[in-house]
Design a protein around this motif. Structure first.
Motif, short mmCIF file in Angstrom:
data_model
loop_
_atom_site.label_atom_id
_atom_site.label_comp_id
_atom_site.label_asym_id
_atom_site.label_seq_id
_atom_site.Cartn_x
_atom_site.Cartn_y
_atom_site.Cartn_z
N TYR A 3 26.47 -13.01 -40.55
CA TYR A 3 26.77 -11.89 -39.44
C TYR A 3 26.10 -10.81 -39.68
O TYR A 3 25.83 -10.56 -41.00
CB TYR A 3 28.32 -11.46 -39.48
N ARG A 85 33.86 -5.27 -34.42
CA ARG A 85 34.43 -6.41 -33.94
C ARG A 85 35.30 -7.08 -35.22
O ARG A 85 35.44 -6.45 -36.24
CB ARG A 85 33.35 -7.42 -33.64
N LEU A 87 37.96 -8.32 -37.77
CA LEU A 87 39.08 -7.72 -38.64
C LEU A 87 39.00 -6.22 -38.65
O LEU A 87 39.92 -5.41 -38.58
CB LEU A 87 39.05 -8.34 -40.05
N ASP A 107 28.76 0.51 -38.00
CA ASP A 107 28.35 -0.81 -38.02
C ASP A 107 26.97 -0.95 -37.62
O ASP A 107 26.37 -0.15 -36.85
CB ASP A 107 29.38 -1.54 -36.70
N VAL A 108 26.44 -2.01 -37.85
CA VAL A 108 24.93 -2.45 -37.56
C VAL A 108 24.59 -2.73 -36.49
O VAL A 108 23.52 -2.99 -35.74
CB VAL A 108 24.47 -3.44 -38.74
N ASP A 134 23.20 0.76 -40.92
CA ASP A 134 23.35 -0.43 -42.10
C ASP A 134 23.79 0.16 -43.19
O ASP A 134 23.41 1.10 -43.79
CB ASP A 134 21.70 -1.02 -42.21
N ILE A 135 24.68 -0.47 -43.94
CA ILE A 135 25.49 0.04 -45.14
C ILE A 135 24.77 -0.03 -46.24
O ILE A 135 25.05 0.58 -47.37
CB ILE A 135 26.87 -0.38 -45.24
N SER A 161 35.26 -2.61 -44.32
CA SER A 161 35.42 -4.02 -43.80
C SER A 161 33.93 -4.65 -43.50
O SER A 161 34.20 -5.97 -43.36
CB SER A 161 36.14 -3.97 -42.48
N VAL A 213 37.82 -4.47 -48.09
CA VAL A 213 38.38 -5.94 -47.53
C VAL A 213 37.41 -6.75 -48.43
O VAL A 213 36.41 -6.91 -48.35
CB VAL A 213 37.94 -6.04 -46.07
N TYR A 230 28.87 -15.74 -51.83
CA TYR A 230 30.04 -14.68 -51.19
C TYR A 230 31.15 -14.62 -52.17
O TYR A 230 31.80 -13.52 -52.35
CB TYR A 230 30.51 -15.76 -50.09
N LYS A 234 32.70 -11.28 -53.50
CA LYS A 234 34.17 -10.49 -53.41
C LYS A 234 34.85 -10.39 -54.80
O LYS A 234 35.67 -9.46 -54.67
CB LYS A 234 34.87 -11.57 -52.52
N GLY A 261 42.76 -14.56 -46.69
CA GLY A 261 42.46 -15.90 -46.85
C GLY A 261 41.62 -16.32 -45.45
O GLY A 261 41.08 -15.50 -44.82
N MET A 263 40.93 -16.45 -41.63
CA MET A 263 41.41 -15.82 -40.52
C MET A 263 40.65 -16.51 -39.33
O MET A 263 39.50 -16.83 -39.48
CB MET A 263 40.96 -14.36 -40.66
N LEU A 267 34.47 -16.00 -34.75
CA LEU A 267 33.18 -16.54 -35.50
C LEU A 267 33.65 -17.95 -35.99
O LEU A 267 32.65 -18.77 -36.56
CB LEU A 267 32.64 -15.44 -36.69
N1 LIG Z 1 37.31 -13.92 -41.30
C1 LIG Z 1 37.63 -14.47 -42.33
O1 LIG Z 1 38.21 -15.46 -42.35
C2 LIG Z 1 37.51 -13.52 -43.70
C3 LIG Z 1 38.34 -13.97 -44.79
C4 LIG Z 1 38.27 -13.18 -45.96
C5 LIG Z 1 37.57 -11.97 -45.92
N2 LIG Z 1 36.91 -11.49 -44.83
C6 LIG Z 1 36.26 -10.39 -44.84
O2 LIG Z 1 36.46 -9.54 -43.81
C7 LIG Z 1 35.54 -8.56 -43.59
C8 LIG Z 1 35.39 -8.72 -41.93
O3 LIG Z 1 35.18 -9.93 -41.66
P1 LIG Z 1 35.09 -10.58 -40.02
O4 LIG Z 1 35.61 -11.89 -40.01
O5 LIG Z 1 35.66 -9.34 -39.17
O6 LIG Z 1 33.61 -10.68 -39.83
P2 LIG Z 1 32.76 -9.97 -38.60
O7 LIG Z 1 31.51 -10.68 -38.60
O8 LIG Z 1 33.53 -10.25 -37.28
O9 LIG Z 1 32.67 -8.54 -38.90
C9 LIG Z 1 31.78 -8.05 -39.80
C10 LIG Z 1 31.49 -6.70 -39.23
O10 LIG Z 1 30.31 -6.05 -40.18
C11 LIG Z 1 29.14 -5.76 -39.68
N3 LIG Z 1 28.18 -5.59 -40.68
C12 LIG Z 1 27.50 -6.63 -41.24
N4 LIG Z 1 26.58 -6.40 -42.21
C13 LIG Z 1 26.58 -5.10 -41.88
C14 LIG Z 1 25.75 -3.94 -42.45
N5 LIG Z 1 24.77 -4.41 -43.34
N6 LIG Z 1 25.91 -2.69 -42.31
C15 LIG Z 1 26.83 -2.38 -41.33
N7 LIG Z 1 27.83 -3.40 -40.52
C16 LIG Z 1 27.66 -4.49 -41.21
C17 LIG Z 1 28.94 -6.73 -38.51
O11 LIG Z 1 28.02 -6.20 -37.55
C18 LIG Z 1 30.16 -6.94 -37.96
O12 LIG Z 1 30.71 -6.01 -36.82
C19 LIG Z 1 34.23 -8.81 -44.20
O13 LIG Z 1 34.12 -8.51 -45.47
C20 LIG Z 1 34.71 -10.40 -44.62
O14 LIG Z 1 33.99 -11.08 -45.73
C21 LIG Z 1 36.86 -12.27 -43.52
#
Ligand SMILES: NC(=O)c1ccc[n+]([C@@H]2O[C@H](COP(=O)([O-])OP(=O)(O)OC[C@H]3O[C@@H](n4cnc5c(N)ncnc54)[C@H](O)[C@@H]3O)[C@@H](O)[C@H]2O)c1
Length: 324
Positions: A3, A85, A87, A107-108, A134-135, A161, A213, A230, A234, A261, A263, A267
């Motif tokens: 993503y 978007r 979490l 957000d990017v 971009d972070i 996040s 997160v 990954y 983490k 865990g 979620m 996606l």
């Molecule tokens: N969804 C899961 O099952 C799950 C489980 C464990 C941990 N996580 C962690 O939770 C966090 C959020 O996940 P999510 O499921 O909401 O994913 P998601 O892709 O829906 O949201 C992630 C957001 O981060 C933004 N992003 C990505 N790279 C970036 C960058 N370089 N600069 C700025 N923004 C950036 C994306 O544009 C996106 O809007 C992540 O760190 C993920 O690793 C998710």
């Protein structure tokens, strides 16, 4: 699965009545577009789908027991990376519902970032500013954070996040460039935002709360998909959180991790993952994936004074997955 996009420039959109206020016509037109969205699209909305909430009434809030009042975020300026978007968006909404003075999302992605800002403002009734950044972009991140501190007077809470996931990639053929990119976003990018934010918190002398997160993948190895980068990223985030907690405690800055865990984000709702998701569910004692809003209350707890003696913790929310 990956993503996020490579867009290193920062720009911003503000929704709500703050000093450098927005063009209200522009805001209304964004809201109108969201209103006219076909309800069928909401099911596929990466924000899953947005829920309207009743803004917290200060008179009612004052009647809450002291224990509940500690969860309120009045006068706190909240920054959420990856808040466009998933979490991050859901946690941003919860922080807004609990009284945050203003919400900033970084957000990017321009869209859904713009739409998320408009929705959060509509749902929570507080000023919301979206920065496209971009972070990984150290200079861009520093500019955004100093702009936020200047616009709103402080930053009190950061929820980190933003992150990406690469999975089903075997270690023996993992491309080093792909590995580096993931570490660059998940670890170094998260650090850059925390560092810039902590500088403003140290300067203000008021401390604050930083929430990373991370993931249960920082402690266990997922099955059946291979995702060594990954998992390593983490684990690094969890240890980074602990290290920063120790270093910044003298400044009144608390640093904690949320480790989810599996979620049920949009996606993950793709047919290609159906077989794996069955395995994930079977291996989870609660026999289900987490709902997108099931991190919200922990985020509010860690952001608020309710967790004032808590720092350096890694809180797992995984339906029991990591027990087996
Ligand atoms: N969804 C899961 O099952 C799950 C489980 C464990 C941990 N996580 C962690 O939770 C966090 C959020 O996940 P999510 O499921 O909401 O994913 P998601 O892709 O829906 O949201 C992630 C957001 O981060 C933004 N992003 C990505 N790279 C970036 C960058 N370089 N600069 C700025 N923004 C950036 C994306 O544009 C996106 O809007 C992540 O760190 C993920 O690793 C998710």
């Amino acid at each position: 699965m990956s993503y996020g996009e490579d867009l290193p420039t920062a720009s911003s959109t503000l929704v709500g009545p703050v000093a450098t206020g927005p063009d209200s016509e522009a805001v209304l037109s964004v809201l109108k577009v969201r209103e006219n969205t076909d309800p069928a699209d909401a099911v596929n909305d990466p924000r899953n789908p947005p829920r309207k909430s009743v803004p917290l009434n200060k008179t009612l809030a004052a009647m809450l027991p002291t224990a509940l009042q500690k969860f309120l975020l009045y006068d706190k300026v909240v920054v959420v990376t990856g808040g466009a978007r998933g979490l991050g968006f859901n946690m941003a909404q919860a922080l807004g519902e609990c009284g945050a003075k203003a919400i900033v999302i970084m957000d990017v992605l321009q869209e859904p970032g713009d739409g998320a800002a408009a929705e959060l403002h509509e749902m929570c009734g507080v000023p919301v500013q979206f920065y496209k950044v971009d972070i990984r972009d150290e200079k861009g991140v520093a500019e955004v954070i100093s702009n936020v501190a200047e616009t709103f007077g402080s930053i009190d809470v950061l929820v980190n996040s933003a992150g990406i996931a690469d999975s089903n990639l075997k270690a023996e053929t993992y491309e080093p460039e792909k590995f580096r990119r993931l570490i660059d976003i998940n670890v170094i990018g998260s650090f850059l935002v925390a560092q810039a934010t902590a500088r403003t918190m140290i300067k203000s002398g008021n401390g604050g709360s930083i929430v990373f997160v991370a993931s249960m993948s920082g402690r266990i190895v997922n099955y059946p998909q291979e995702q060594s980068a990954y998992n390593a990223s983490k684990a690094a985030v969890i240890q980074l959180g602990k290290s920063l907690a120790a270093e910044w405690a003298p400044y009144g800055i608390r640093v904690n991790c949320i480790s989810p865990g599996y979620m049920d984000t949009a996606l993950n709702r793709v047919p290609a993952l159906d077989a794996q998701k069955k395995i994930w569910r079977d291996l989870t004692p609660q026999k289900r994936l987490g709902r997108v809003d099931e991190l919200n209350n922990l985020a509010v707890f860690l952001a608020s004074d309710a967790s004032s003696f808590m720092t350096g913790a890694d809180c797992i929310i995984d339906g029991g997955y990591s027990l087996w």
